[in-house]
Design an enzyme around this catalytic site. Structure first.
Site, mmCIF file in Angstrom:
data_model
loop_
_atom_site.group_PDB
_atom_site.id
_atom_site.type_symbol
_atom_site.label_atom_id
_atom_site.label_comp_id
_atom_site.label_asym_id
_atom_site.label_seq_id
_atom_site.Cartn_x
_atom_site.Cartn_y
_atom_site.Cartn_z
ATOM 1 N N ASP A 168 26.994 -11.819 -15.977
ATOM 2 C CA ASP A 168 26.371 -11.798 -17.548
ATOM 3 C C ASP A 168 26.061 -10.348 -17.941
ATOM 4 O O ASP A 168 26.199 -9.482 -17.110
ATOM 5 C CB ASP A 168 24.880 -12.478 -17.060
ATOM 6 N N MET A 199 12.336 -12.566 -22.854
ATOM 7 C CA MET A 199 13.208 -12.576 -24.109
ATOM 8 C C MET A 199 12.188 -12.809 -25.219
ATOM 9 O O MET A 199 12.324 -13.424 -26.078
ATOM 10 C CB MET A 199 14.000 -13.862 -23.945
ATOM 11 N N LYS A 212 26.321 -13.542 -22.808
ATOM 12 C CA LYS A 212 25.732 -14.071 -24.150
ATOM 13 C C LYS A 212 24.806 -13.295 -24.688
ATOM 14 O O LYS A 212 24.044 -12.885 -24.077
ATOM 15 C CB LYS A 212 25.560 -15.552 -24.163
HETATM 16 N N1 SAH Z 1 17.221 -14.738 -14.886
HETATM 17 C C1 SAH Z 1 16.575 -13.583 -15.096
HETATM 18 C C2 SAH Z 1 15.856 -13.760 -16.648
HETATM 19 C C3 SAH Z 1 17.114 -14.162 -17.737
HETATM 20 S S1 SAH Z 1 16.308 -14.219 -19.256
HETATM 21 C C4 SAH Z 1 15.613 -13.318 -14.299
HETATM 22 O O1 SAH Z 1 15.075 -13.927 -13.314
HETATM 23 O O2 SAH Z 1 15.197 -12.101 -14.336
HETATM 24 C C5 SAH Z 1 16.464 -12.658 -20.037
HETATM 25 C C6 SAH Z 1 15.487 -11.837 -20.001
HETATM 26 O O3 SAH Z 1 14.866 -11.357 -18.628
HETATM 27 C C7 SAH Z 1 15.370 -10.723 -21.000
HETATM 28 O O4 SAH Z 1 15.386 -11.089 -22.363
HETATM 29 C C8 SAH Z 1 14.343 -9.756 -20.483
HETATM 30 O O5 SAH Z 1 13.060 -10.342 -21.114
HETATM 31 C C9 SAH Z 1 14.124 -9.866 -19.185
HETATM 32 N N2 SAH Z 1 14.937 -8.989 -18.228
HETATM 33 C C10 SAH Z 1 15.985 -9.132 -17.524
HETATM 34 N N3 SAH Z 1 16.282 -7.705 -16.794
HETATM 35 C C11 SAH Z 1 15.471 -7.078 -17.198
HETATM 36 C C12 SAH Z 1 14.996 -5.676 -16.959
HETATM 37 N N4 SAH Z 1 15.802 -4.691 -16.224
HETATM 38 N N5 SAH Z 1 13.986 -5.123 -17.752
HETATM 39 C C13 SAH Z 1 13.203 -5.486 -18.781
HETATM 40 N N6 SAH Z 1 13.397 -7.133 -18.820
HETATM 41 C C14 SAH Z 1 14.420 -7.708 -18.244
#
Ligand code: SAH
Length: 255
Positions: free
Chosen positions: A34, A170, A56
């Site tokens: 991803d 998000m 995406k």
């Molecule tokens: N499965 C992922 C979340 C997917 S949704 C998890 O468990 O972390 C994607 C969202 O995750 C982004 O829009 C943001 O809000 C958050 N996110 C993921 N990695 C991040 C990072 N390194 N720093 C800040 N926000 C992050």
């Protein structure tokens, strides 16, 4: 027929990968990854491993998800070790559940490897404990980018009033509206809010505001960011950290 591993890559920093994820990436014949997966992690794959980007942008389309499902099915039939690598944890807003279900329905063996979710890992690296004795005994993880078509799972804003710490993922583009709704259901407008951009990486940046400011004069924030609402955000100033290669060290805690 191969096996598909739905693997969590953690929030960013390479060392936040689990040992199981590390082993599987090293042995994978194909990795479908991803947008938020740290490229350093992909370097772990063997030279002959196929690396396929299936990221995406936010506001994903169903058609794209269908294509990903078909690709997974195709590789499950043609390769031995198929790694589906997702940011954070595969079952936290990653549509990992849908992919697992689709593959299971098509008779493909699936194994899930949990990862450190950005929902907990990112605030921790930024020096914000999402629970804290006397300050927060509950937290919720909420999408800030709700699909308006999903009526059955629409957010019950009233219910968020009673939860101490709210972690929105998000949420950047809807940050103003989220603050407005939280004030509307009775949360204190003075309650602090932190946005942690690109958490656990060298580019980590933290923006701190409060609900009132956010609802009226939202500060600039760039995705990806984790939004934390709650009094625990105040603890950050006592938890000073050294940001070094994305790592943070707690050097003092005075309350
Ligand atoms: N499965 C992922 C979340 C997917 S949704 C998890 O468990 O972390 C994607 C969202 O995750 C982004 O829009 C943001 O809000 C958050 N996110 C993921 N990695 C991040 C990072 N390194 N720093 C800040 N926000 C992050």
């Amino acid at each position: 027929m191969g096996k598909v591993y739905l693997v969590g890559a953690g929030p960013g920093e390479l060392e936040l990968l689990t040992l199981k994820a590390y082993r599987l990436i090293k042995s994978a014949d194909v990795v479908l990854y991803d947008r938020l997966v740290n490229p350093e992690i992909l370097l772990l794959a063997k030279p002959e491993c196929q690396l396929i980007y299936v990221g995406k942008e936010e506001g994903k389309h169903t058609l794209e998800q269908e294509k990903i499902n078909e690709l997974l099915l195709h590789y499950a039939h043609t390769k031995e070790v198929v790694v589906r690598l997702k940011g954070g944890d595969p079952f936290v807003f990653g549509r990992g559940g849908e992919e697992a279900l689709f593959l299971a329905e098509h008779g493909v063996e699936v194994e899930v490897v949990p990862g450190i979710s950005s929902a907990t890992g990112v605030p921790a690296y930024a020096g914000i404990p999402i629970t804290f004795r006397g300050l927060s005994s509950s937290f919720a993880v909420i999408t800030g980018h709700e699909d308006p078509k999903k009526e059955r799972t629409s957010i019950d804003w009233e219910s968020l009033k009673g939860i101490n710490t709210l972690v929105f993922l998000m949420a950047v583009s809807n940050r103003k509206e989220i603050a407005r709704r939280l004030i509307e259901v009775g949360r204190d407008p003075k309650e602090p809010v932190a946005f942690i951009e690109r958490g656990t990486t060298r580019e980590q940046r933290v923006v701190i505001t409060d609900l009132y400011e956010l609802a009226n004069y939202p500060p600039e924030v760039n995705p990806p960011a984790v939004m934390v609402v709650g009094w625990v955000v105040k603890l950050k100033k006592y938890l000073t950290q050294v940001i070094n290669k994305g790592a943070s060290k707690v050097v003092s805690c005075v309350l």
